[in-house]
Design an enzyme around this catalytic site. Structure first.
Site, short mmCIF file in Angstrom:
data_model
loop_
_atom_site.label_atom_id
_atom_site.label_comp_id
_atom_site.label_asym_id
_atom_site.label_seq_id
_atom_site.Cartn_x
_atom_site.Cartn_y
_atom_site.Cartn_z
N LYS A 26 -28.40 -35.77 5.97
CA LYS A 26 -28.72 -35.14 7.43
C LYS A 26 -28.45 -35.26 8.51
CE LYS A 26 -31.50 -35.26 10.78
NZ LYS A 26 -30.71 -34.43 12.31
N GLY B 251 -33.46 -45.86 14.21
CA GLY B 251 -32.99 -46.42 13.98
C GLY B 251 -34.31 -47.62 13.79
N GLU C 93 -26.34 -48.67 11.76
CA GLU C 93 -25.60 -49.16 13.36
C GLU C 93 -26.18 -48.20 13.68
OE1 GLU C 93 -22.78 -50.95 13.23
OE2 GLU C 93 -22.67 -51.36 10.61
N CYS D 153 -19.37 -44.94 20.38
CA CYS D 153 -20.06 -45.78 20.18
C CYS D 153 -19.94 -47.49 20.95
CB CYS D 153 -20.70 -46.33 18.84
SG CYS D 153 -19.83 -46.23 17.80
N GLU E 84 -26.70 -48.70 27.35
CA GLU E 84 -25.95 -47.97 27.35
C GLU E 84 -25.92 -46.53 28.09
OE1 GLU E 84 -26.20 -46.00 22.50
OE2 GLU E 84 -24.36 -47.05 22.40
P1 NAP Z 1 -30.37 -40.41 17.63
O1 NAP Z 1 -30.99 -39.29 18.98
O2 NAP Z 1 -31.29 -41.44 17.13
O3 NAP Z 1 -29.95 -39.43 16.61
C1 NAP Z 1 -29.67 -39.93 15.00
C2 NAP Z 1 -30.13 -39.35 14.49
O4 NAP Z 1 -31.24 -39.60 13.69
C3 NAP Z 1 -29.84 -37.39 14.07
O5 NAP Z 1 -29.65 -37.05 13.15
C4 NAP Z 1 -31.43 -37.34 14.37
O6 NAP Z 1 -31.36 -35.94 13.70
C5 NAP Z 1 -31.64 -38.70 13.73
N1 NAP Z 1 -33.85 -38.71 14.12
C6 NAP Z 1 -33.60 -39.08 15.33
N2 NAP Z 1 -35.21 -39.23 14.93
C7 NAP Z 1 -35.29 -39.41 13.98
C8 NAP Z 1 -36.59 -39.82 13.94
N3 NAP Z 1 -37.72 -39.93 14.41
N4 NAP Z 1 -36.39 -39.80 11.66
C9 NAP Z 1 -35.17 -39.94 11.14
N5 NAP Z 1 -34.59 -39.06 11.82
C10 NAP Z 1 -34.21 -38.86 13.40
O7 NAP Z 1 -28.43 -41.15 18.15
P2 NAP Z 1 -27.76 -39.98 19.13
O8 NAP Z 1 -27.99 -38.96 19.94
O9 NAP Z 1 -27.73 -38.64 17.84
O10 NAP Z 1 -26.50 -40.55 18.43
C11 NAP Z 1 -26.22 -41.38 19.92
C12 NAP Z 1 -26.08 -42.92 19.43
O11 NAP Z 1 -25.73 -43.53 18.31
C13 NAP Z 1 -25.71 -44.38 20.64
O12 NAP Z 1 -26.79 -45.19 20.69
C14 NAP Z 1 -24.56 -44.61 20.20
O13 NAP Z 1 -23.88 -45.79 20.25
C15 NAP Z 1 -25.03 -44.59 18.25
N6 NAP Z 1 -23.45 -44.52 17.47
C16 NAP Z 1 -23.85 -45.56 17.33
C17 NAP Z 1 -22.87 -45.41 15.76
C18 NAP Z 1 -22.12 -46.73 15.76
O14 NAP Z 1 -21.18 -46.98 14.09
N7 NAP Z 1 -22.28 -47.61 15.50
C19 NAP Z 1 -21.73 -44.56 15.55
C20 NAP Z 1 -22.09 -44.04 16.18
C21 NAP Z 1 -23.23 -43.74 17.62
P3 NAP Z 1 -31.45 -35.13 15.25
O15 NAP Z 1 -30.23 -34.91 15.92
O16 NAP Z 1 -32.10 -33.96 15.30
O17 NAP Z 1 -32.20 -35.78 16.74
#
Ligand code: NAP
Ligand code: MG
Length: 486
Positions: free
Chosen positions: A175, A233, A250, A284, A385
Site C-alpha cells: 500500500k 507506526g 522505520e 527521514c 521532526e
Molecule cells: P505516515 O503518515 O505515517 O504514512 C505512512 C504510510 O502509512 C502511508 O502509506 C499512509 O497512508 C499509511 N497510513 C496512514 N495511516 C494509517 C493507518 N491508520 N493504518 C495503516 N497505515 C496508515 O507518514 P508520511 O507522512 O507518509 O511520511 C513521513 C514520515 O515518514 C516522517 O515521519 C518520516 O520521518 C518518516 N520516514 C521514515 C523513513 C525511515 O526510513 N526511517 C523514511 C522515510 C520517511 P496514507 O498515505 O494514505 O496516509
C-alpha cells in the site's frame, strides 16, 4: 481526459471494488492533475491478500536464483523506463528531477542487489555432537507480507522492501502513500512486463486510515514492514503484536550534524545545506540540527545563510531547481506552524520563513528555505521532526557538549560530524546514539547494500537493506539429518 490508474491484483489491473477514485495534483502546480487513483476499501485489500496467499506456495517453491531472475528482468525494464518514471515521480511528489532520476536509478540498483541475493548463502552448517548427523540452518519465507510506505521516497522505499521480500520467497501486498501512488504502480508495470507470476506482487492504493487495518490484521498477513510517522507506526505495532505477526518500523528523525573547529568549512557548509534542503527537507535522514563549535559558529552560520540564499526554489521539473515545493498543503501548514513556533520560542530567524511572494509560486506548496540560530535544546524546533526546509543551528563549547546535544533527542536515525581529527571522529562514532553514522558525509546518505535503520524512537530495532533484510523477511529453520538404521 486524465489518466485513470488501477490497482494491480492477481496479475491484473483492476478498479477499486466500489469504483471510487481520488485525484492527485502536482504539488508544484496544483492546476495540473497527475491522475485518478483507486480509493480502495477493505474488500480490495482482501482480494489482494487472497491473490498473494494463492501465489505464495508456488513462488516459494522456485529456487532463489529463479526468483532472482525476475528481479533482474524488472531492473532492466525499470532502467529502460528511468526517465519516464523519474518524471512521474517529480510530478506526483515534487522533488527535483535530478533527485528523482537518482532515486529511480537506486531502485534499479536495489533490484539487482537482491536479484543477486537469490543466489547467495542463506544458512550455515553447524558441527553436530553426533559425527553422523548433518546439522544446518536454512531460511523459510514468512508467507504473505504487507508493505506500507510513505510518500517521500516513492520508489526507493517500496523497492527496498519488496525486492528482498520477493527474492526470499514471500508474496507481497503493497500500500503506497496516498500522495505518491503513481511511481509504485510504475514499478508494478515493470514487474508485469518482466513476467512475474500473477499474485506474487499486488498493489492497492488508497487511504491508510481506510485500509491499513484490514491489511495488517487480516489472517493471511504474516508480517508487516512499515516506513512512516511514529504515530502510525505505533498503531501498526499494536495490531501486529495482538496477532503475533512479525513487524518492522522505520520512522522519524531529528538528525544532527556536528561541525568541529578543524572542519573543512566549505565542505561542512555544503553537507549541511544539502542535508537540510535537498528534497525540501522531506527525508527521514534530513539534517535538521547543526551543532557548531563556538569558535567557528559565526563564520559557519554566515556561510550557510549565504549559500541558502543562493538556492533556487522552483518546480522540480526545472533542471536548475535545487529544492521544490512541499508535498502537500497539510505539510506546508505544518512547516509554517513550526516556523511560527520557533520565532515565538525565541529562536532567531536568519533567512526564509515565508511562503515566497513571486507569482510563479502561487499554485504550488512552496516555503522558503529557512535557518534559525540561537536555538536551545528544549525548544520544540530542536526536538520535533519538522519534515521541511528548516535548519536549526545550535552552538556547543566542546566535543563532549556537542555529542550530548546531539543525543538529547527521542530520535536516533542518522548523525554526522565534520572534522579532520580522527580521535574526535572515533569518539563521536562510539558515543552517538544513531543507527546511521557518518564522518565528513551528509546525514542523508544511504547505500543500499548496507544495513539501514535508527536507534531509539526512529525504528523498531530491526534493520532494512543489505543482508539485514534477510533477517526480517525470513525465519530460521534448524535441520538435523540422521541416517536411517545405524
Ligand atoms: P505516515 O503518515 O505515517 O504514512 C505512512 C504510510 O502509512 C502511508 O502509506 C499512509 O497512508 C499509511 N497510513 C496512514 N495511516 C494509517 C493507518 N491508520 N493504518 C495503516 N497505515 C496508515 O507518514 P508520511 O507522512 O507518509 O511520511 C513521513 C514520515 O515518514 C516522517 O515521519 C518520516 O520521518 C518518516 N520516514 C521514515 C523513513 C525511515 O526510513 N526511517 C523514511 C522515510 C520517511 P496514507 O498515505 O494514505 O496516509
Ligand atoms: Mg501522513
Amino acid at each position: 481526459m486524465p489518466e485513470r490508474y488501477r490497482n494491480y491484483l492477481g496479475g491484473e489491473w483492476v478498479e477499486a471494488a466500489a469504483g471510487q477514485t481520488y485525484e492527485r495534483h502536482n504539488p508544484a502546480d496544483t492546476r495540473e492533475l497527475v491522475g485518478l487513483f483507486p480509493s480502495s476499501g477493505p474488500e480490495d485489500v482482501r482480494r489482494a491478500l487472497e491473490a498473494a496467499a494463492g501465489a505464495q506456495p508456488k513462488w516459494a517453491g522456485l529456487s532463489g536464483p529463479e526468483r532472482g531472475k525476475y528481479l533482474h528482468k524488472t531492473a532492466d525494464v525499470l532502467e529502460r523506463r528511468l526517465e519516464e518514471v523519474a518524471r512521474g515521480l517529480t510530478q506526483e511528489e515534487g522533488k527535483t528531477i535530478g533527485e528523482a532520476r537518482g532515486e529511480v536509478a537506486r531502485g534499479v540498483t536495489i533490484l539487482r542487489y537482491y536479484a543477486g541475493e537469490g543466489s547467495r548463502q542463506v544458512g550455515e552448517v553447524i558441527p553436530s555432537a553426533n559425527p553422523r548427523t548433518l546439522l544446518f540452518t536454512t531460511r523459510a519465507p514468512l508467507g504473505v507480507v504487507a508493505l506500507i510506505t510513505p510518500w517521500n521516497f516513492p520508489i526507493a522505499i517500496p523497492v527496498w522492501k519488496l525486492a528482498p521480500a520477493l527474492v526470499y520467497g514471500n508474496t507481497v501486498v503493497l500500500k503506497p502513500a496516498t500522495l505518491a501512488p503513481l511511481t509504485a504502480l510504475r514499478v508494478a508495470e515493470c514487474f508485469a512486463e518482466a513476467g512475474l507470476p500473477p499474485g506474487v506482487l499486488n498493489i492497492v492504493t488508497g487511504s491508510g486510515s481506510g485500509i491499513g487495518r484490514e491489511l495488517v490484521t487480516h489472517a493471511y498477513t504474516r508480517a508487516v514492514s512499515f516506513t512512516g510517522s511514529n504515530s502510525v507506526g505505533k498503531t501498526i505495532a499494536q495490531w501486529a503484536m495482538e496477532r503475533g505477526i512479525k513487524y518492522q518500523l522505520e520512522m522519524g528523525g531529528k538528525n544532527p550534524v556536528i561541525v568541529l573547529g578543524d572542519a573543512d568549512l566549505p565542505q561542512a557548509v555544503e553537507l549541511t545545506v544539502s542535508g537540510a534542503m535537498r528534497s525540501t527537507g522531506q527525508k527521514c535522514t534530513a539534517t535538521s540540527r547543526a551543532i557548531v563549535l563556538e569558535g567557528i559558529a559565526k563564520k559557519f552560520t554566515d556561510m550557510v545563510v549565504e549559500r541558502i540564499k543562493s538556492l533556487k526554489l522552483g518546480p522540480g521539473a526545472d533542471e536548475a531547481t535545487y529544492l521544490g515545493p512541499l508535498v502537500s498543503e497539510e505539510q506546508r501548514r505544518t512547516v509554517l506552524e513550526y516556523i511560527a513556533v520557533g520565532e515565538s520560542e525565541g529562536a532567531r530567524l536568519l533567512c526564509g520563513g515565508k511562503v515566497p511572494s513571486d507569482a510563479m509560486y502561487s499554485h504550488g506548496y512552496y516555503v522558503e528555505p529557512t535557518v534559525f540560530t540561537e536555538v536551545t535544546p528544549q525548544m520544540r524546533i530542536a526536538q520535533e521532526e519538522i519534515f521541511g526546509p528548516v535548519l536549526a543551528i545550535m552552538v556547543a563549547q566542546s566535543l563532549d557538549q556537542a555529542i550530548a546535544l546531539a543525543n538529547h533527542s527521542r530520535f536516533g536515525l542518522s548523525a554526522s560530524i565534520c572534522t579532520r581529527d580522527l580521535n574526535a571522529a572515533l569518539e563521536f562514532a562510539s558515543r552517538i546514539e544513531a543507527g546511521m553514522v557518518r564522518v565528513n558525509g551528509e546525514t542523508a546518505g544511504v547505500e543500499p547494500q548496507a544495513p539501514f535503520g535508527g536507534f531509539k524512537a526512529s525504528s523498531s530495532y530491526s534493520r532494512e537493506q543489505g543482508r539485514a533484510a534477510l533477517e526480517f523477511f525470513t525465519q530460521v529453520k534448524t535441520v538435523s539429518i540422521d541416517r536411517a538404521g545405524k
